[in-house]
Every structure is written in structure tokens, then in C-alpha cells.
Motif scaffolding. Structure first.
Motif, PDB file in Angstrom:
ATOM      1  N   UNK A   1     -62.016  16.920 -12.947  1.00  0.00           N
ATOM      2  CA  UNK A   1     -61.013  15.909 -12.568  1.00  0.00           C
ATOM      3  C   UNK A   1     -61.595  14.777 -11.728  1.00  0.00           C
ATOM      4  N   UNK A   2     -62.544  15.092 -10.842  1.00  0.00           N
ATOM      5  CA  UNK A   2     -63.155  14.046 -10.032  1.00  0.00           C
ATOM      6  C   UNK A   2     -63.883  13.040 -10.905  1.00  0.00           C
ATOM      7  N   UNK A   3     -64.612  13.525 -11.900  1.00  0.00           N
ATOM      8  CA  UNK A   3     -65.344  12.638 -12.799  1.00  0.00           C
ATOM      9  C   UNK A   3     -64.374  11.782 -13.614  1.00  0.00           C
ATOM     10  N   UNK A   4     -63.271  12.394 -14.046  1.00  0.00           N
ATOM     11  CA  UNK A   4     -62.264  11.625 -14.787  1.00  0.00           C
ATOM     12  C   UNK A   4     -61.698  10.509 -13.917  1.00  0.00           C
ATOM     13  N   UNK A   5     -61.445  10.815 -12.627  1.00  0.00           N
ATOM     14  CA  UNK A   5     -60.936   9.791 -11.722  1.00  0.00           C
ATOM     15  C   UNK A   5     -61.931   8.678 -11.473  1.00  0.00           C
ATOM     16  N   UNK A   6     -63.205   9.014 -11.356  1.00  0.00           N
ATOM     17  CA  UNK A   6     -64.224   7.987 -11.169  1.00  0.00           C
ATOM     18  C   UNK A   6     -64.355   7.106 -12.410  1.00  0.00           C
ATOM     19  N   UNK A   7     -64.214   7.705 -13.577  1.00  0.00           N
ATOM     20  CA  UNK A   7     -64.250   6.901 -14.806  1.00  0.00           C
ATOM     21  C   UNK A   7     -63.078   5.928 -14.837  1.00  0.00           C
ATOM     22  N   UNK A   8     -61.894   6.375 -14.426  1.00  0.00           N
ATOM     23  CA  UNK A   8     -60.750   5.477 -14.344  1.00  0.00           C
ATOM     24  C   UNK A   8     -61.003   4.351 -13.338  1.00  0.00           C
TER      25      UNK A   8
ATOM     26  N   UNK B   1     -62.110   4.479  -5.685  1.00  0.00           N
ATOM     27  CA  UNK B   1     -61.798   5.906  -5.700  1.00  0.00           C
ATOM     28  C   UNK B   1     -60.953   6.294  -4.496  1.00  0.00           C
ATOM     29  N   UNK B   2     -61.212   5.659  -3.377  1.00  0.00           N
ATOM     30  CA  UNK B   2     -60.413   5.931  -2.176  1.00  0.00           C
ATOM     31  C   UNK B   2     -58.953   5.571  -2.397  1.00  0.00           C
ATOM     32  N   UNK B   3     -58.707   4.420  -3.031  1.00  0.00           N
ATOM     33  CA  UNK B   3     -57.338   4.006  -3.303  1.00  0.00           C
ATOM     34  C   UNK B   3     -56.647   4.937  -4.298  1.00  0.00           C
ATOM     35  N   UNK B   4     -57.411   5.620  -5.100  1.00  0.00           N
ATOM     36  CA  UNK B   4     -56.849   6.543  -6.085  1.00  0.00           C
ATOM     37  C   UNK B   4     -56.733   7.963  -5.535  1.00  0.00           C
ATOM     38  N   UNK B   5     -57.037   8.152  -4.255  1.00  0.00           N
ATOM     39  CA  UNK B   5     -56.884   9.460  -3.630  1.00  0.00           C
ATOM     40  C   UNK B   5     -57.906  10.482  -4.063  1.00  0.00           C
ATOM     41  N   UNK B   6     -59.095  10.025  -4.459  1.00  0.00           N
ATOM     42  CA  UNK B   6     -60.116  10.953  -4.950  1.00  0.00           C
ATOM     43  C   UNK B   6     -60.975  11.538  -3.840  1.00  0.00           C
ATOM     44  N   UNK B   7     -60.979  10.921  -2.675  1.00  0.00           N
ATOM     45  CA  UNK B   7     -61.832  11.404  -1.590  1.00  0.00           C
ATOM     46  C   UNK B   7     -61.167  12.598  -0.907  1.00  0.00           C
ATOM     47  N   UNK B   8     -62.000  13.513  -0.485  1.00  0.00           N
ATOM     48  CA  UNK B   8     -61.499  14.708   0.182  1.00  0.00           C
ATOM     49  C   UNK B   8     -62.560  15.772   0.206  1.00  0.00           C
TER      50      UNK B   8
END
Length: 375
Positions: free
Chosen positions: A224-231, A252-259
Motif C-alpha cells: 500500500x505504501x508503494x501504491x500511495x507513492x505512485x499516486x 506523500x505527507x499530504x496523502x497521509x502516507x507518513x507514519x
């Protein structure tokens, strides 16, 4: 000295009872042996439609011999003896008492067409199950030469089986299968993870290539993280924004991927190691996604065939829906792997359709109209 039982002796309880179609086959064969004239009403099946070799051999023998005179057939067993002799050429264990037992278990010989239709339906189920199993096995066995092409060939063979069953049992409204299908399985594959990371890094280094790879979707990624980075990469390139590891991190930060497990430093390291070309790694990601989809489609169709409550009509509808999901990914695969010449030809065809000149019309008259000749 105690007697040693045979290996299979005493284990009769473990033998599964015959499937319902076994009794249907007995009823049909009994009907045809008792009244061979009903054979002309039996369509849609051949010897291979039967579940046992003995039943198939008997049906082949009945079909190969001329039907006897009804009056003579009621007086003697000459025709039955001929059927037995012919069937024994394929299955030696057949006996005359077996033929008579088939006649005795047939409830109504005039129901032979209905029995044949049931046998045809069960044969369709077995054919579909076998095709789905071959597809699943081929997709998972990487030892096949030209693995991708071989797998897609099996997918085409499965689609042909579905089409044939549809022609025999046209689906109707409300024929969706009620079978619970297995959830997609995404096994953790280190090679897949590495290829996705390399794709993200090379795409960050060469963002101009991202716009040319619209055939790759976030759902093709295993993480899922890779999918979000691709988006995130797609969003930046479509906005014509600067692309580098830092800008991707911010998106990625704006998409809530960091954590946890996706710390800023880790993502920057992930995006900063390009190797090779984005197209190569993107094709690898899409190929894995296509094979995963194929395996899931095969398992879905197998689940339909394993459910005895699923009718042939429902098998067709469920299988077509599963194959439609496969077709969508397969279309993207063809776009990704098309040769430059094929891609250029497709582009020219589309451009020609978009800019096609209107139909020629008669030229407008610029001078005075010609006078009509008097009659």
C-alpha cells in the motif's frame, strides 16, 4: 494365525458415495437400453460427457449400433448382447447383469432427454473446472517456456469454454452465483518489493516517463505504501510540479502516507536509488499484477464449479465477470508491451478517426441555375 486384511479391506466407509450425476447417467443408459428409439431425442452429449469410463463406453456402443426393431427388441436380448460386446472393446469388466441393473434403475425411459440435459450440465461444470485449474497452475508455474504467453493462451482457452457453455445454457436475468469466492491473496514477495522500490526511485529520477505509463495503476503494487507513492508521483507530474525525492515526500505527507514504517528519512532513501529505466520496472510490476489477477480469476471460477448449487447459467455469468476483471488488466499489459511500431500504428489509427474528413458533398453551384428543357 490371524488373517491379514487386504489393503483396502475394511475401509469401505472411506469410499465417497457417487455423485448425483452418476445416478442420472445410470437412468439415461437404462432408458436407452430399454428403448433405443429414445436416442434420437438425446442431444448435446457424447461419450466424454459421462463421469465413468464404463458409462461412456456403453453410450458410445449404443450410439454406434443401429437401433433394433421395437417388436424384436421386446422378444430377445440380441441387441443388448451386441451393445455389451461393443462396449467391452473399451471396458472389459462390463457384464450382462450390469446392463440389466441399469434398465431396472431407470424410473421413466421417456425422460431420457431430461437426463441427457442434466449430464450435459455436469459435464460443462467439469470442463470449466478443468480449464480453471489449468489456468491457475500455469500462472503459478514459472518453469513454463514463454511463461506469460503460455498463461494468456490458457486464459483464452478458458474463455472459449465459457463461450461454449453459454451457447448451450444461455444465461438469463437473476442468474448471479451465490457462491462465496476466495479473497485475493497477495503473498509477500521480496523480489516484488524490490522491483516496486526500484520503479519508484527511477520514476522520481525520470518523471517525464511517468506520464507515458498510464497503463500502470496503484492497484498493481503489492505494498500500500508503494501504491500511495505512485499516486503521489502521478499527481505531481500531472500538475507539472517539480519532482524529486523531497517533493514526493511532501506530497506523500499530504496523502497521509507518513507514519510508523514510513519515516521521512526512509522514504527519501527509498526514492534516491534509481537503477535502470522506469519502463522496465513498471512492466515487471504490471506482469506480477497480471499473473496475480489470473490466479485469482482461476480460483474464483473453481469456487463456482465446486459449489453443487451453482447452475450452468450462474457458472456462465460468474465466469464472465471474473474474466472481465482479467481483461481489464490484460488490456493494460498489451498497451505496456506493444512494440513501437504497433503503438505508432494504433496512434495513427486513432488520429485518423479523430480527424476524418466529412463526406464529400456535391459542389455548390456558383452560377445561375441551368434552365430546364421544355418537355
Amino acid at each position: 494365525m490371524p488373517r491379514t486384511p487386504a489393503p483396502d479391506e475394511g475401509d469401505l466407509d472411506s469410499i465417497p458415495p457417487p455423485h448425483p450425476v452418476f445416478h442420472v447417467e445410470q437412468a439415461l443408459l437404462g432408458a436407452l437400453l430399454l428403448d433405443p428409439q429414445h436416442l434420437r431425442d438425446v442431444t448435446g452429449i457424447g461419450p466424454d460427457a459421462f463421469s465413468t469410463a464404463a458409462h461412456g463406453a456403453l453410450f458410445a456402443a449404443i450410439r454406434s449400433l443401429p437401433a433394433p426393431d421395437p417388436v424384436e427388441h421386446a422378444k430377445n436380448t440380441k441387441w443388448l448382447a451386441a451393445v455389451l460386446t461393443t462396449a467391452r472393446e473399451q471396458v472389459r469388466g462390463l457384464t450382462a447383469p450390469h446392463l440389466h441393473s441399469l434398465i431396472q434403475v431407470c424410473p421413466w425411459p421417456r425422460h431420457a432427454p431430461a437426463y441427457a440435459r442434466m449430464i450435459e450440465a455436469e459435464h460443462a461444470r467439469r470442463r470449466l473446472a478443468a480449464a480453471a485449474q489449468r489456468l491457475t497452475h500455469t500462472a503459478g508455474d514459472t518453469t513454463f517456456p514463454q511463461h506469460m504467453a503460455t498463461t494468456l493462451t490458457e486464459a483464452d482457452a478458458l474463455a472459449l469454454v465459457v463461450d461454449d457453455i453459454s451457447a448451450r445454457f444461455p444465461p438469463h436475468a437473476g442468474s448471479l452465483p451465490r457462491t462465496s469466492t476466495p479473497e485475493p491473496v497477495t503473498a509477500h514477495d521480496e523480489d516484488a518489493v524490490d522491483e516496486e522500490r526500484l520503479l519508484l526511485a527511477t520514476a522520481t529520477a525520470h518523471p517525464s516517463d511517468v506520464e507515458q505509463m498510464r497503463w500502470l495503476m496503484p492497484g498493481d503494487f503489492t505494498q500500500p505504501l508503494h501504491a500511495g507513492l505512485w499516486q503521489s508521483l502521478i499527481a505531481l507530474t500531472r500538475r507539472h510540479a517539480p519532482v524529486d525525492p523531497v517533493t514526493v515526500l511532501w506530497e506523500a505527507r499530504h496523502r497521509g502516507l507518513l507514519g510508523p514504517g514510513a519515516e521521512p528519512r526512509e522514504l527519501l532513501d527509498l526514492l534516491a536509488g534509481p537503477v535502470g529505466s522506469p519502463e522496465h520496472w513498471a512492466e515487471r510490476v504490471l506482469q506480477r499484477s497480471l499473473l496475480t489477477t489470473i490466479r485469482h480469476v482461476g480460483r474464483r471460477i473453481e469456487a463456482f464449479t465446486d459449489d453443487p448449487a451453482t447452475t450452468p447459467y450462474q457458472l456462465v455469468v460468474g465466469s464472465r465477470r471474473a474474466l472481465a476483471d482479467l481483461s481489464a488488466v490484460r488490456t493494460r499489459w498489451h498497451h505496456a508491451t506493444a512494440s513501437p511500431a504497433q503503438a505508432d500504428k494504433t496512434a495513427r489509427t486513432r488520429a485518423a478517426k479523430a480527424t476524418a474528413a466529412p463526406r464529400a458533398r456535391p459542389p455548390r453551384a456558383t452560377g445561375p441555375p441551368a434552365s430546364r428543357s421544355s418537355r
